[in-house]
Design an enzyme around this catalytic site. Sequence first.
Site, PDB file in Angstrom:
ATOM      1  CG  ASP A 117     -34.833  52.996 -29.929  1.00 51.61           C
ATOM      2  OD1 ASP A 117     -34.628  51.767 -29.771  1.00 51.61           O
ATOM      3  OD2 ASP A 117     -34.440  53.855 -29.118  1.00 51.61           O
ATOM      4  CG  PHE A 120     -35.363  55.842 -22.472  1.00 47.15           C
ATOM      5  CD1 PHE A 120     -34.823  56.673 -21.501  1.00 47.15           C
ATOM      6  CD2 PHE A 120     -34.630  54.716 -22.839  1.00 47.15           C
ATOM      7  CE1 PHE A 120     -33.596  56.383 -20.894  1.00 47.15           C
ATOM      8  CE2 PHE A 120     -33.408  54.420 -22.240  1.00 47.15           C
ATOM      9  CZ  PHE A 120     -32.900  55.260 -21.265  1.00 47.15           C
ATOM     10  CE  LYS A 136     -32.962  48.159 -22.679  1.00 48.78           C
ATOM     11  NZ  LYS A 136     -33.445  49.447 -23.149  1.00 48.78           N
TER      12      LYS A 136
END
Length: 401
Positions: free
Chosen positions: A226, A141, A255
């Site tokens: 990531d 993802f 985030k």
Amino acid sequence: MSNTADAIRSADAHSAHNYHPLPVVVASAQGAWMTDVEGRRYLDMLAGYSALNFGHGNRRLIDAARAQLERVTLTSRAFHHDRFADFCTELAALCGKEMVLPMNTGAEAVETAVKTARKWGYEVKDVPDGHAKIVVAADNFHGRTTTIVSFSTDHDARDHFGPYTPGFEIVPYGDLTALSHAVTENTVAVLLEPIQGEAGVLVPPAGYLQGVRDLTRERNVLFLADEIQSGLGRTGRTFALEHEGVVPDMYILGKALGGGVVPVSAVVADRDVLGVFRPGEHGSTFGGNPLACAVALEVIAMLRSGEYQQRAAELGDHLHHELNLLVGGGAVTAVRGRGLWAGVDIDPSRGTGREISEKLMGLGVLVKDTHGSTIRIAPPLVISKEDLDWGLDRLRSVLSA
Ligand SMILES: *Cc1c(COP(=O)(O)O)cnc(C)c1O
């Protein structure tokens, strides 16, 4: 709107149905707790998928944001502003790298990583123009843009959004042999999550990430990590890759970098990689804005103390100890994760992940299901041990019902 049912009905009528939220309408939040429009309190065991590592309404972050709101919030990159240099310097130092390229959302940072790797491939590695390949893992993802969903293996994320961007090679996660076969002379990068969050908090086999590092170094390929969800304290270290002693060529961050206040993302790498950009070749109106930099600078200062990583490590050991006691008891088939981050596989006879999440909500605990039978637990790193135990008690009672 103070009534839960009305608020949900109205949202359903006027917002696209690209999410299926739990039927709770949050009105305020503090620390690890949220309060809904009817005054009910819930323990937040999701923390905005790690966007809220430092909890709701964190005093230091709110103060930093408020002070900056009074000074200057946006300049665009047409001008310099007085928080930019500090932000880039401090973030680069936190990562042990030389340069930062700021964006806003995680997906934009991943796009930036893809563009950087391609440009590096053509201008530094001498790959023939238009032939660059990036190897990614199945069940990844990395976000929702058209290019990123082009290399997703999730049908919901990908189907009917084509035509797809070419140039990606998908290999099984955790399989070094497959990765080695997929890397060719036109490969410019390997893009991976050190722990696959959305896939169910999948931790790769020991030695895999070191193997990826060795392979990419030997074959002159960039290792793009990531760490948007796994990074910035969640696993008990600043970066999940630290657990394996691995340093990638590029960190992709998002985030928690925005402290749960504003969207802030960035890629961080050395000059030989990020130095490929010249003016006009990439950018963002909001990327690196003064408000974002001010909040992120406070996030970086908090991470520099090591205090949050320590909390995540200690509370994480406790969380995993307690969760592992449930494995084999009939309700839980597996538990994975690291630090304050766990994927809990529920035996389908006990209900779907969604049903478990709804029952937990009824007891005042908010979590999120993924892939049918898994629930994800990732409370803010500021959660108290007492509150964590309170949440675990409720999980145990839902599972034993
Ligand atoms: C959330 C996430 C993204 C995308 O971030 P957005 O801010 O939602 O665009 C990318 N990669 C990983 C690993 C993520 O968890």
